[in-house]
Design a protein around this motif. Structure first.
Motif, short mmCIF file in Angstrom:
data_model
loop_
_atom_site.label_atom_id
_atom_site.label_comp_id
_atom_site.label_asym_id
_atom_site.label_seq_id
_atom_site.Cartn_x
_atom_site.Cartn_y
_atom_site.Cartn_z
N VAL A 222 0.84 -1.20 0.00
CA VAL A 222 0.00 0.00 0.00
C VAL A 222 0.88 1.25 0.00
N GLY A 223 0.53 2.21 -0.83
CA GLY A 223 1.31 3.44 -0.94
C GLY A 223 2.36 3.40 -2.04
N GLN A 224 2.57 2.24 -2.62
CA GLN A 224 3.58 2.08 -3.67
C GLN A 224 3.11 2.71 -4.98
N ASN A 225 4.04 3.35 -5.69
CA ASN A 225 3.74 3.93 -6.99
C ASN A 225 3.88 2.87 -8.08
N VAL A 226 2.90 2.81 -8.97
CA VAL A 226 2.92 1.86 -10.08
C VAL A 226 2.56 2.60 -11.36
N THR A 227 2.70 1.93 -12.48
CA THR A 227 2.33 2.49 -13.78
C THR A 227 1.05 1.82 -14.27
N VAL A 228 0.12 2.64 -14.72
CA VAL A 228 -1.14 2.14 -15.25
C VAL A 228 -1.18 2.47 -16.74
N LYS A 229 -1.56 1.50 -17.56
CA LYS A 229 -1.59 1.71 -19.00
C LYS A 229 -2.97 1.38 -19.57
N ILE A 230 -3.40 2.21 -20.54
CA ILE A 230 -4.65 1.95 -21.24
C ILE A 230 -4.38 1.92 -22.74
N ASP A 231 -5.29 1.33 -23.49
CA ASP A 231 -5.15 1.26 -24.94
C ASP A 231 -5.28 2.65 -25.55
N SER A 232 -4.45 2.91 -26.57
CA SER A 232 -4.50 4.17 -27.29
C SER A 232 -4.38 3.89 -28.79
N ASP A 233 -4.37 4.93 -29.62
CA ASP A 233 -4.34 4.75 -31.08
C ASP A 233 -3.10 3.99 -31.54
N LYS A 234 -1.93 4.52 -31.18
CA LYS A 234 -0.67 3.94 -31.67
C LYS A 234 -0.01 3.06 -30.61
N GLU A 235 0.17 3.63 -29.43
CA GLU A 235 0.80 2.85 -28.36
C GLU A 235 0.03 3.09 -27.07
N MET A 236 0.28 2.26 -26.06
CA MET A 236 -0.48 2.36 -24.81
C MET A 236 -0.13 3.66 -24.08
N LYS A 237 -1.17 4.28 -23.50
CA LYS A 237 -0.99 5.52 -22.76
C LYS A 237 -0.75 5.20 -21.29
N SER A 238 0.25 5.85 -20.70
CA SER A 238 0.64 5.53 -19.33
C SER A 238 0.19 6.61 -18.35
N TYR A 239 -0.14 6.16 -17.14
CA TYR A 239 -0.51 7.04 -16.03
C TYR A 239 0.25 6.61 -14.78
N SER A 240 0.43 7.55 -13.89
CA SER A 240 1.03 7.24 -12.60
C SER A 240 -0.08 6.88 -11.62
N GLY A 241 0.09 5.78 -10.90
CA GLY A 241 -0.92 5.34 -9.94
C GLY A 241 -0.32 5.01 -8.59
N THR A 242 -1.18 4.98 -7.57
CA THR A 242 -0.73 4.65 -6.22
C THR A 242 -1.61 3.54 -5.66
N VAL A 243 -0.98 2.51 -5.13
CA VAL A 243 -1.72 1.39 -4.54
C VAL A 243 -2.39 1.87 -3.25
N SER A 244 -3.72 1.76 -3.18
CA SER A 244 -4.46 2.23 -2.01
C SER A 244 -5.01 1.11 -1.13
N TRP A 245 -5.08 -0.10 -1.69
CA TRP A 245 -5.67 -1.21 -0.91
C TRP A 245 -5.26 -2.53 -1.54
N ILE A 246 -5.00 -3.51 -0.68
CA ILE A 246 -4.69 -4.87 -1.12
C ILE A 246 -5.57 -5.83 -0.33
N SER A 247 -6.26 -6.71 -1.03
CA SER A 247 -7.16 -7.66 -0.36
C SER A 247 -6.37 -8.55 0.59
N SER A 248 -6.99 -8.85 1.72
CA SER A 248 -6.34 -9.72 2.72
C SER A 248 -6.64 -11.19 2.48
N SER A 249 -7.54 -11.48 1.55
CA SER A 249 -7.88 -12.88 1.26
C SER A 249 -7.95 -13.08 -0.25
#
Length: 291
Positions: A222-249
């Motif tokens: 939790v709190g770790q920075n990760v990269t999030v990518k979505i589909d785009s026209d030519k190449e995938m578009k990247s965003y900066s994301g932060t992990v806010s929750w991880i399931s315990s089960s």
């Protein structure tokens, strides 16, 4: 010649695998959707919003007709005035009796002084004491008569406050800042308590829910920075994301877990917060890359 071709194919496959690394998690964007419902019954006077509108919190966007509530309130106010006038009459009687008691107590003191000097009889003393007691009982009786009237006035006040609350709830107040996703009612329609009017969500920051395997849990927190990518026209578009929750089960557990390969089938949900530049939509697929 055959050996050379086989070697080139194997080399090509290895190269492709190295250049096409897989994402660490796959999922879809979501947001907290809030359905705003009517808190009053009646005709919708106006509802000033459309799908796609961005609304501010604590903003009035509509109104349910309050005419009948207004008439009921005026009726209660008139009833309170009538009831209060009865209390005024009773209190005026009490004031008269209190003045009489005040005069009688002075007379009682004078007669008792005269009796001490043998200038008045015991009968006169008893009579004045009896008169004082009668006046006190009459005052108590008047106070008893006034108590129900006071309670009636308090009861009317409570009813007026209830109507004031209903009038306030007839105002359609937007509770949060967000974008209108759906509109379920229009002006001049008749609504009822609990009937949905519109749906809103704050999409300025989206949540990507992805699933990772058990062996990936050690790589993320939790709190770790990760990269999030979505589909785009030519190449995938990247965003900066932060992990806010991880399931315990685990979300999925095989019946029998024996080998390392089977343990990979255990997946855990992870939520990643991503700032929305207007491109991200609810339900849109995306990938999460830890590195």
């Amino acid at each position: 010649m055959k050996k050379i071709i086989t070697f080139l194919i194997l080399t090509s496959l290895v190269s492709c695998n190295k250049n096409n690394d897989k994402a660490d998690g796959y999922g879809n964007f979501e947001a907290t959707e809030v359905t705003i419902s009517a808190q009053a019954n009646g005709n919708i006077e106006y509802l000033k919003l459309e799908e796609g509108d961005i609304l501010e919190p604590k903003t009035q966007v509509g109104l349910v007709d309050t005419t009948q509530l207004y008439f009921n309130k005026q009726q209660l106010i008139a009833s309170k005035a009538t009831t209060f006038s009865k209390s005024t009459n009773v209190l005026s009687q009490k004031s008269v009796l209190q003045e009489q008691l005040k005069t009688t107590l002075i007379e009682k003191m004078r007669i008792e002084n005269m009796f001490a000097e043998n200038a008045a009889t015991k009968r006169q003393v008893d009579e004045i004491i009896g008169k004082v007691n009668v006046l006190k009982e009459q005052i108590k009786s008047v106070e008893t008569q006034n108590a129900p009237i006071v309670n009636d006035v308090k009861s009317i006040d409570v009813q007026i406050e209830k109507i004031n609350d209903q009038i306030e709830k007839s105002k359609i107040i937007n509770p949060i800042k967000g974008t209108v996703l759906s509109k379920y009612a229009e002006a001049n329609e008749v609504t009822a308590f609990g009937k949905p009017l519109y749906k809103i969500a704050d999409i300025s920051e989206m949540t990507l829910r992805v699933y990772i395997s058990e062996i990936q849990l050690s790589k993320i927190k939790v709190g770790q920075n990760v990269t999030v990518k979505i589909d785009s026209d030519k190449e995938m578009k990247s965003y900066s994301g932060t992990v806010s929750w991880i399931s315990s089960s685990a979300e999925f557990t095989p019946k029998v877990i024996q080998t390392k390969e089977e343990r990979v089938n255990l997946v855990y949900a992870v939520k990643v917060k991503v700032k929305n530049d207007g491109t991200l939509k609810i339900g849109m697929p995306a990938e999460m890359w830890i590195k």
